[in-house]
Design a protein around this motif. Structure first.
Motif, mmCIF file in Angstrom:
data_model
loop_
_atom_site.group_PDB
_atom_site.id
_atom_site.type_symbol
_atom_site.label_atom_id
_atom_site.label_comp_id
_atom_site.label_asym_id
_atom_site.label_seq_id
_atom_site.Cartn_x
_atom_site.Cartn_y
_atom_site.Cartn_z
ATOM 1 N N GLN A 49 0.860 -1.171 0.000
ATOM 2 C CA GLN A 49 0.000 0.000 0.000
ATOM 3 C C GLN A 49 0.906 1.234 0.000
ATOM 4 O OE1 GLN A 49 -3.851 -0.403 2.421
ATOM 5 N NE2 GLN A 49 -2.403 -1.631 3.606
ATOM 6 N N LEU A 50 0.744 2.098 -0.972
ATOM 7 C CA LEU A 50 1.616 3.260 -1.140
ATOM 8 C C LEU A 50 0.810 4.537 -0.880
ATOM 9 C CD1 LEU A 50 3.324 2.050 -4.443
ATOM 10 C CD2 LEU A 50 4.117 1.703 -2.090
ATOM 11 N N VAL A 51 1.355 5.398 -0.015
ATOM 12 C CA VAL A 51 0.647 6.618 0.365
ATOM 13 C C VAL A 51 1.581 7.815 0.202
ATOM 14 C CG1 VAL A 51 -0.696 7.779 2.152
ATOM 15 C CG2 VAL A 51 -0.618 5.278 2.084
ATOM 16 N N GLY A 52 1.144 8.795 -0.577
ATOM 17 C CA GLY A 52 1.906 10.037 -0.725
ATOM 18 C C GLY A 52 1.633 10.960 0.447
ATOM 19 N N VAL A 53 2.685 11.602 0.965
ATOM 20 C CA VAL A 53 2.567 12.505 2.112
ATOM 21 C C VAL A 53 3.307 13.799 1.791
ATOM 22 C CG1 VAL A 53 3.127 12.838 4.558
ATOM 23 C CG2 VAL A 53 2.410 10.589 3.740
ATOM 24 N N ALA B 227 -0.124 16.321 5.331
ATOM 25 C CA ALA B 227 -1.213 16.050 4.399
ATOM 26 C C ALA B 227 -0.933 14.748 3.666
ATOM 27 C CB ALA B 227 -1.367 17.195 3.407
ATOM 28 N N VAL B 228 -1.988 14.009 3.353
ATOM 29 C CA VAL B 228 -1.815 12.717 2.688
ATOM 30 C C VAL B 228 -2.695 12.641 1.452
ATOM 31 C CG1 VAL B 228 -1.287 11.590 4.870
ATOM 32 C CG2 VAL B 228 -3.627 11.533 4.007
ATOM 33 N N GLY B 229 -2.231 11.829 0.489
ATOM 34 C CA GLY B 229 -2.999 11.574 -0.717
ATOM 35 C C GLY B 229 -3.720 10.241 -0.622
ATOM 36 N N THR B 230 -4.317 9.858 -1.709
ATOM 37 C CA THR B 230 -5.046 8.597 -1.774
ATOM 38 C C THR B 230 -4.082 7.411 -1.672
ATOM 39 O OG1 THR B 230 -6.657 9.667 -3.222
ATOM 40 C CG2 THR B 230 -6.664 7.255 -3.167
ATOM 41 N N THR B 231 -4.510 6.356 -0.999
ATOM 42 C CA THR B 231 -3.719 5.124 -0.940
ATOM 43 C C THR B 231 -3.815 4.396 -2.278
ATOM 44 O OG1 THR B 231 -4.164 4.909 1.423
ATOM 45 C CG2 THR B 231 -3.387 2.940 0.269
ATOM 46 N N VAL B 232 -2.660 4.034 -2.849
ATOM 47 C CA VAL B 232 -2.629 3.345 -4.143
ATOM 48 C C VAL B 232 -1.832 2.050 -3.994
ATOM 49 C CG1 VAL B 232 -2.827 5.509 -5.432
ATOM 50 C CG2 VAL B 232 -0.554 4.592 -4.911
ATOM 51 N N SER B 233 -1.909 1.212 -5.025
ATOM 52 C CA SER B 233 -1.243 -0.087 -4.938
ATOM 53 C C SER B 233 -0.249 -0.334 -6.064
ATOM 54 C CB SER B 233 -2.292 -1.212 -4.939
ATOM 55 O OG SER B 233 -3.115 -1.128 -6.091
ATOM 56 N N HIS B 234 -0.117 0.610 -6.991
ATOM 57 C CA HIS B 234 0.802 0.429 -8.110
ATOM 58 C C HIS B 234 1.736 1.636 -8.217
ATOM 59 C CE1 HIS B 234 -1.365 -3.103 -9.466
ATOM 60 N NE2 HIS B 234 -2.495 -2.422 -9.389
ATOM 61 N N VAL B 235 2.954 1.378 -8.633
ATOM 62 C CA VAL B 235 3.950 2.446 -8.754
ATOM 63 C C VAL B 235 3.464 3.528 -9.707
ATOM 64 C CG1 VAL B 235 6.314 2.985 -9.437
ATOM 65 C CG2 VAL B 235 5.837 0.849 -8.262
ATOM 66 N N ALA B 236 2.771 3.135 -10.768
ATOM 67 C CA ALA B 236 2.305 4.110 -11.754
ATOM 68 C C ALA B 236 1.311 5.104 -11.157
ATOM 69 C CB ALA B 236 1.682 3.395 -12.944
ATOM 70 N N GLU B 237 0.678 4.762 -10.012
ATOM 71 C CA GLU B 237 -0.317 5.644 -9.394
ATOM 72 C C GLU B 237 0.281 6.532 -8.308
ATOM 73 O OE1 GLU B 237 -4.361 3.037 -9.550
ATOM 74 O OE2 GLU B 237 -2.795 2.313 -8.173
ATOM 75 N N ARG C 236 2.421 8.893 -8.487
ATOM 76 C CA ARG C 236 2.470 10.307 -8.875
ATOM 77 C C ARG C 236 1.195 11.041 -8.441
ATOM 78 N NH1 ARG C 236 2.801 12.300 -15.174
ATOM 79 N NH2 ARG C 236 3.354 14.481 -14.784
ATOM 80 N N ARG C 237 0.024 10.399 -8.645
ATOM 81 C CA ARG C 237 -1.251 11.020 -8.268
ATOM 82 C C ARG C 237 -1.343 11.202 -6.761
ATOM 83 N NH1 ARG C 237 -6.084 8.498 -6.961
ATOM 84 N NH2 ARG C 237 -5.355 6.508 -7.800
ATOM 85 N N SER C 238 -0.934 10.183 -5.997
ATOM 86 C CA SER C 238 -1.027 10.277 -4.542
ATOM 87 C C SER C 238 -0.121 11.374 -3.990
ATOM 88 C CB SER C 238 -0.659 8.931 -3.918
ATOM 89 O OG SER C 238 -0.804 8.969 -2.512
ATOM 90 N N LEU C 239 1.103 11.462 -4.513
ATOM 91 C CA LEU C 239 2.017 12.524 -4.064
ATOM 92 C C LEU C 239 1.489 13.905 -4.438
ATOM 93 C CD1 LEU C 239 5.419 10.843 -4.991
ATOM 94 C CD2 LEU C 239 4.689 11.461 -2.682
ATOM 95 N N GLY C 240 0.923 14.022 -5.644
ATOM 96 C CA GLY C 240 0.360 15.298 -6.073
ATOM 97 C C GLY C 240 -0.813 15.714 -5.210
ATOM 98 N N GLU C 241 -1.684 14.761 -4.877
ATOM 99 C CA GLU C 241 -2.832 15.073 -4.027
ATOM 100 C C GLU C 241 -2.376 15.549 -2.657
ATOM 101 O OE1 GLU C 241 -6.032 11.838 -5.874
ATOM 102 O OE2 GLU C 241 -5.122 11.523 -3.896
#
Length: 534
Positions: free
Chosen positions: A307-311, A393-403, A405-410
């Motif tokens: 589970q990958l989470v952008g912060v 602040a946190v972004g959406t939890t994603v499960s693939h490396v390709a996603e 970028r979206r989580s970090l941006g959010e």
């Protein structure tokens, strides 16, 4: 630095004597340090190792046991090889015991069929040794000059490793003492294969000295740092025992890296640089590089089946009116505090400063982990470790490396939106910032900007030309939900004076502030305007 036995017997003076390797061929790549002529059997105790022993055999014993002991003694002192001229004795062939012993002890046994001037052999081999030593000295001097230039120029670790790979032709890896990869150069090989299971492989290779070569793993390892304050290891992957010049390259590169760390200690740490480069690639490329997951895994941050989470973490006071260097120092300190917090809660994370607004982090959690519970623990540690008040602040939890970028941006968008109304949350998500979050996501849209300009344009122009503060007074009105008395108190004006200013605002804008839709439109425009000021 020294020629091999094979190279020595290839010299013309020996070739003319018709040399033949009759035993011990497995040791032909052994190095010849010197040549020694000996016609006695008990010569071993006078040798120092690496000698190519020349003899006619006239003084050697006849008994098989004695011949075996003679070879065993030479092997015990690490003689390079034994050369026997057959003209004066054993012209019919070498004794079987001598051959068997040489094979057993892997001692090269070479016979010469023709009479040979041993002095000429000695001169030729010594000349070969001297030439090899001079070549090594020249190579060492070039290596010294190369890495001195890199050190003086303040070369980054990636540049140092690139030069190591170029000179040696071998893959090279710089790791922490915790076996996390900081930098590498694959020397043209597959990076994914190079870094696969790096931590496990590295832990199994313990170097007994500051510089050591392990034949089983094929690793040449040298410590990096000042003795007593080492912080890393430099590893050259050398399938064959490395020549002396490669050892020199490794040690000089380690020195250059140590000096770079000392010079850069007030700048971003090497670990943060490595994390920053990976985060920048995740943010800057729609399709991450194929080796990125392997590089992250080598840092202890797995990106697959996780589970990958952008912060995003930033000071709660926003960007200060301070010199750029001072602000970057604030962010670097915050990055170290964030990394420390992640270590304390045992969360693998990439942490770095990738822009001039916030610290970014990518958390890697097990598939079954409770994300909210982890985020709460991490946020508490970040608030505790940071030097001042911060926003997490946190972004959406994603499960693939390709996603990712979206989580970090959010996460960055949420942090920017939360800056105006931080509240008391441990961390902010998209659903916490509501309208501000939506506008922050849309702030680059020209239509949104055009809307804000249409709504507030006359008021902004009036403030700029006449130095009034009508925009500020309108904000107080909107933030108090249209309650004029509360707005007057927030603006620190008497109600009479504030009501007059509201009338002027309505007149300048040509709208009624009593109309709910007008007030909503103006409030949205104010929020967009605030985003541009942030």
């Amino acid at each position: 630095m020294y020629p091999s036995v094979a190279e020595a017997i290839a010299l013309p003076v020996i070739r003319r004597a018709k040399p033949q390797v009759v035993a011990g061929s497995a040791g032909m790549q052994g190095r010849v340090r010197w040549v020694h002529v000996a016609e006695v059997a008990d010569i071993a105790h006078l040798l120092r190792g690496g000698e190519l022993v020349l003899t006619t055999g006239i003084a050697l014993p006849d008994e098989a046991a004695a011949l075996t002991r003679y070879v065993a003694d030479l092997a015990a002192v690490r003689a390079a090889g034994l050369v026997i001229e057959l003209v004066r004795r054993w012209s019919d062939g070498i004794p079987e015991a001598l051959v068997a012993a040489a094979d057993r002890y892997r001692l090269p046994l070479i016979t010469l069929a023709e009479e040979t001037r041993f002095v000429s052999v000695t001169e030729a081999v010594v000349a070969l040794i001297v030439d090899a030593q001079l070549a090594e000295l020249r190579a060492a001097e070039q290596v010294h000059e190369t890495f001195t230039s890199l050190t003086v120029a303040g070369a980054e670790p990636a540049e140092v490793l690139r030069e190591v790979a170029r000179i040696s032709g071998l893959p090279v890896v710089l790791e922490t003492l915790g076996h996390e990869v900081l930098a590498y150069d694959a020397a043209g090989q597959n990076p994914t294969e190079l870094l696969a299971d790096w931590g496990q492989r590295s832990r199994s290779m313990a170097a007994p000295e500051r510089t050591a070569y392990d034949e089983e793993s094929g690793w040449l390892v040298t410590m990096v740092g000042a003795q007593g304050a080492d912080w890393g290891r430099l590893v050259l992957l050398s399938p064959a025992p490395p020549p002396h010049r490669h050892v020199v390259v490794a040690e000089r590169a380690a020195s250059a890296l140590a000096v770079h760390r000392l010079v850069a200690r007030d700048r971003e740490s090497l670990e943060r640089q490595t994390h920053r480069m990976l985060l920048a690639q995740l943010l800057g490329q729609a399709v991450p590089p194929p080796d990125l997951a392997a590089r992250a895994a080598a840092l202890g941050v797995g990106l697959e089946r996780r589970q990958l989470v952008g912060v995003a973490v930033r000071p709660a006071t926003g960007t200060p009116r301070a010199p750029a260097l001072a602000w970057q120092e604030v962010l670097r300190d915050l990055a170290e505090a964030t990394a420390l917090a992640a270590r304390r809660v045992a969360v693998p994370a990439l942490v770095g400063v990738v822009d001039d607004t916030s610290v970014r982090a990518l958390l890697s959690l097990p598939a079954q982990a409770g994300v909210d519970a982890v985020l709460r623990r991490l946020a508490r540690e970040v608030h505790r470790s940071a030097a001042g008040p911060v926003l997490v602040a946190v972004g959406t939890t994603v499960s693939h490396v390709a996603e990712v970028r979206r989580s970090l941006g959010e996460a960055a968008h949420v942090a920017g939106a939360a800056l105006r109304s931080p509240g008391t949350q441990l961390y902010h998500k998209l659903d916490n910032v509501r309208l501000r979050g939506l506008l922050h996501l849309l702030r680059e849209d020209e239509r949104v900007r055009a809307f804000a300009d249409r709504e507030l344009g006359p008021l902004l122009a009036r403030d700029a030309n006449q130095r009034t503060r009508l925009v500020e007074l309108l904000r107080c009105f909107c933030e108090q939900g249209g309650n004029k008395s509360a707005a007057a108190a927030a603006a620190h004006l008497s109600r009479t004076a504030y009501y007059q200013q509201l009338s002027r605002i309505a007149q300048v804008l040509g709208v009624s502030l009593e109309d709910p839709e007008s007030m909503l439109s103006l409030y949205v425009a104010l929020l967009v305007h605030e985003l541009d000021e942030a």
